[in-house]
Design a protein around this motif. Sequence first.
Motif, PDB file in Angstrom:
ATOM      1  N   ILE A 166      74.878-105.364  62.479  1.00  0.00           N
ATOM      2  CA  ILE A 166      74.268-106.174  61.701  1.00  0.00           C
ATOM      3  C   ILE A 166      75.379-107.389  61.344  1.00  0.00           C
ATOM      4  O   ILE A 166      75.403-108.417  61.422  1.00  0.00           O
ATOM      5  CB  ILE A 166      73.575-105.576  60.354  1.00  0.00           C
ATOM      6  CG1 ILE A 166      72.216-104.964  61.115  1.00  0.00           C
ATOM      7  CG2 ILE A 166      73.138-106.810  59.577  1.00  0.00           C
ATOM      8  CD1 ILE A 166      71.810-104.227  59.798  1.00  0.00           C
ATOM      9  N   ALA A 167      76.596-106.437  60.448  1.00  0.00           N
ATOM     10  CA  ALA A 167      77.601-107.382  60.092  1.00  0.00           C
ATOM     11  C   ALA A 167      78.250-108.172  61.177  1.00  0.00           C
ATOM     12  O   ALA A 167      78.818-109.275  60.743  1.00  0.00           O
ATOM     13  CB  ALA A 167      78.586-106.331  59.313  1.00  0.00           C
ATOM     14  N   THR A 207      70.565 -99.836  59.011  1.00  0.00           N
ATOM     15  CA  THR A 207      70.703-100.922  57.858  1.00  0.00           C
ATOM     16  C   THR A 207      71.408-100.073  56.731  1.00  0.00           C
ATOM     17  O   THR A 207      72.300-100.768  56.050  1.00  0.00           O
ATOM     18  CB  THR A 207      69.494-101.498  57.801  1.00  0.00           C
ATOM     19  OG1 THR A 207      68.912-102.286  58.662  1.00  0.00           O
ATOM     20  CG2 THR A 207      69.583-102.554  56.405  1.00  0.00           C
ATOM     21  N   SER A 251      67.957-117.563  55.851  1.00  0.00           N
ATOM     22  CA  SER A 251      69.396-116.722  55.527  1.00  0.00           C
ATOM     23  C   SER A 251      69.116-115.733  56.803  1.00  0.00           C
ATOM     24  O   SER A 251      68.005-115.137  57.215  1.00  0.00           O
ATOM     25  CB  SER A 251      69.498-116.345  54.201  1.00  0.00           C
ATOM     26  OG  SER A 251      68.362-115.332  54.034  1.00  0.00           O
ATOM     27  N   LYS A 252      70.369-115.057  56.834  1.00  0.00           N
ATOM     28  CA  LYS A 252      70.391-113.937  57.586  1.00  0.00           C
ATOM     29  C   LYS A 252      69.881-112.860  57.031  1.00  0.00           C
ATOM     30  O   LYS A 252      69.166-111.808  57.670  1.00  0.00           O
ATOM     31  CB  LYS A 252      71.997-113.669  57.952  1.00  0.00           C
ATOM     32  CG  LYS A 252      72.165-112.613  58.802  1.00  0.00           C
ATOM     33  CD  LYS A 252      73.748-112.292  59.104  1.00  0.00           C
ATOM     34  CE  LYS A 252      73.955-110.868  60.013  1.00  0.00           C
ATOM     35  NZ  LYS A 252      75.551-110.789  60.135  1.00  0.00           N
ATOM     36  N   ASP A 253      69.866-112.591  55.830  1.00  0.00           N
ATOM     37  CA  ASP A 253      69.135-111.294  55.019  1.00  0.00           C
ATOM     38  C   ASP A 253      67.771-111.543  55.252  1.00  0.00           C
ATOM     39  O   ASP A 253      66.871-110.669  55.511  1.00  0.00           O
ATOM     40  CB  ASP A 253      69.635-111.396  53.523  1.00  0.00           C
ATOM     41  CG  ASP A 253      70.625-110.582  53.321  1.00  0.00           C
ATOM     42  OD1 ASP A 253      71.442-110.077  54.132  1.00  0.00           O
ATOM     43  OD2 ASP A 253      70.857-110.333  51.941  1.00  0.00           O
ATOM     44  N   ASN A 254      67.083-112.644  55.134  1.00  0.00           N
ATOM     45  CA  ASN A 254      65.670-113.069  55.331  1.00  0.00           C
ATOM     46  C   ASN A 254      65.292-112.845  56.869  1.00  0.00           C
ATOM     47  O   ASN A 254      64.069-111.974  56.882  1.00  0.00           O
ATOM     48  CB  ASN A 254      65.365-114.523  55.020  1.00  0.00           C
ATOM     49  CG  ASN A 254      65.255-114.719  53.519  1.00  0.00           C
ATOM     50  OD1 ASN A 254      65.240-113.709  52.788  1.00  0.00           O
ATOM     51  ND2 ASN A 254      65.492-116.133  53.165  1.00  0.00           N
ATOM     52  N   LEU A 283      66.764-110.310  58.760  1.00  0.00           N
ATOM     53  CA  LEU A 283      66.893-108.864  58.617  1.00  0.00           C
ATOM     54  C   LEU A 283      65.944-108.414  58.150  1.00  0.00           C
ATOM     55  O   LEU A 283      65.075-107.476  58.560  1.00  0.00           O
ATOM     56  CB  LEU A 283      68.327-108.361  57.963  1.00  0.00           C
ATOM     57  CG  LEU A 283      68.524-106.887  57.771  1.00  0.00           C
ATOM     58  CD1 LEU A 283      68.354-106.296  59.253  1.00  0.00           C
ATOM     59  CD2 LEU A 283      69.681-106.568  57.384  1.00  0.00           C
ATOM     60  N   ARG A 284      65.261-109.001  56.967  1.00  0.00           N
ATOM     61  CA  ARG A 284      63.992-108.606  56.498  1.00  0.00           C
ATOM     62  C   ARG A 284      62.804-108.601  57.172  1.00  0.00           C
ATOM     63  O   ARG A 284      61.962-107.858  57.377  1.00  0.00           O
ATOM     64  CB  ARG A 284      63.724-109.218  55.145  1.00  0.00           C
ATOM     65  CG  ARG A 284      64.686-108.864  53.745  1.00  0.00           C
ATOM     66  CD  ARG A 284      64.436-109.831  52.538  1.00  0.00           C
ATOM     67  NE  ARG A 284      63.103-109.597  52.103  1.00  0.00           N
ATOM     68  CZ  ARG A 284      62.479-110.646  51.407  1.00  0.00           C
ATOM     69  NH1 ARG A 284      63.106-111.784  51.247  1.00  0.00           N
ATOM     70  NH2 ARG A 284      61.328-110.195  51.131  1.00  0.00           N
ATOM     71  N   ASP A 303      68.038-105.622  45.864  1.00  0.00           N
ATOM     72  CA  ASP A 303      68.210-105.926  46.929  1.00  0.00           C
ATOM     73  C   ASP A 303      67.200-106.065  48.015  1.00  0.00           C
ATOM     74  O   ASP A 303      66.577-104.742  48.490  1.00  0.00           O
ATOM     75  CB  ASP A 303      69.610-105.047  47.815  1.00  0.00           C
ATOM     76  CG  ASP A 303      70.014-105.732  49.189  1.00  0.00           C
ATOM     77  OD1 ASP A 303      69.272-106.365  49.824  1.00  0.00           O
ATOM     78  OD2 ASP A 303      70.759-105.035  49.544  1.00  0.00           O
ATOM     79  N   ARG A 317      74.881-101.208  54.672  1.00  0.00           N
ATOM     80  CA  ARG A 317      74.554-101.672  53.413  1.00  0.00           C
ATOM     81  C   ARG A 317      74.419-100.635  52.209  1.00  0.00           C
ATOM     82  O   ARG A 317      73.605-100.046  52.307  1.00  0.00           O
ATOM     83  CB  ARG A 317      73.417-102.568  53.448  1.00  0.00           C
ATOM     84  CG  ARG A 317      73.004-103.654  52.592  1.00  0.00           C
ATOM     85  CD  ARG A 317      71.411-104.268  52.898  1.00  0.00           C
ATOM     86  NE  ARG A 317      71.329-105.531  51.995  1.00  0.00           N
ATOM     87  CZ  ARG A 317      71.669-106.812  52.612  1.00  0.00           C
ATOM     88  NH1 ARG A 317      71.879-106.860  53.996  1.00  0.00           N
ATOM     89  NH2 ARG A 317      71.620-107.779  52.041  1.00  0.00           N
ATOM     90  N   VAL A 374      66.619-106.498  50.938  1.00  0.00           N
ATOM     91  CA  VAL A 374      66.584-105.783  52.104  1.00  0.00           C
ATOM     92  C   VAL A 374      66.428-104.170  51.942  1.00  0.00           C
ATOM     93  O   VAL A 374      65.847-103.552  52.645  1.00  0.00           O
ATOM     94  CB  VAL A 374      67.829-106.238  52.938  1.00  0.00           C
ATOM     95  CG1 VAL A 374      68.171-105.085  54.217  1.00  0.00           C
ATOM     96  CG2 VAL A 374      67.941-107.415  53.581  1.00  0.00           C
TER      97      VAL A 374
END
Length: 198
Positions: free
Chosen positions: A22-23, A106, A47-50, A52-53, A119, A110, A121
């Motif tokens: 991921i990173a 993940t 966003s990248k987090d969204n 990933l979710r 968080d 994380r 995620v």
Amino acid sequence: MAEDTRTRIINAAETLFFQEGIAVTGVDRVAATAGVAIVTLYKHFGSKDNLLREVLSRRLENWTRHWDEAIAAATSPEGRLLAVFDAINSFRASAAATQWCCFLATASERPAPEKGQTDPVFELIRQDTQMINERLSRLAREAQCQDPGATAAVLLLLYNGVLSSLLRGAPSEPIAHARNAARSIIASHAGQLPPAQL
């Protein structure tokens, strides 16, 4: 077309995040793999987090469906409890190619949020774990295990062990080994075998 674009982005992210990490995977790489502009990716996900979710949410939905089908196909309370291992087989056969379990991957990248922090995620990781625990506990009660919570905890250890063994490549046939061990554990927890026979 919008749904196709969104699906292509999620598919690309799932493959890249969980084959390469991921990173280390930037949104530019995801966009290029999906055949879209970066601005299109951000338009859909923000966003990248969204992103990933969304990948994890879809993965959880698909995994739950496979587990539901495996439970429905079982013919006994013990079989329904063991169905988690059948579900791993069917899910792996149909899921996108990934290096290992997306939720464990993940979690490995994380850190859990500190107390009082949130968080979104990591909340999905907790949701996955809670769902597995609660379902195993319910199925253990239906199988008349004396301590459903303890049975569920041991089966969750076996489940995690299977996922890690699939990544490691050893032992061979970890699902079959885990299923056999789980059968003995269920019998013991249901009072059918003395602990010394495990």
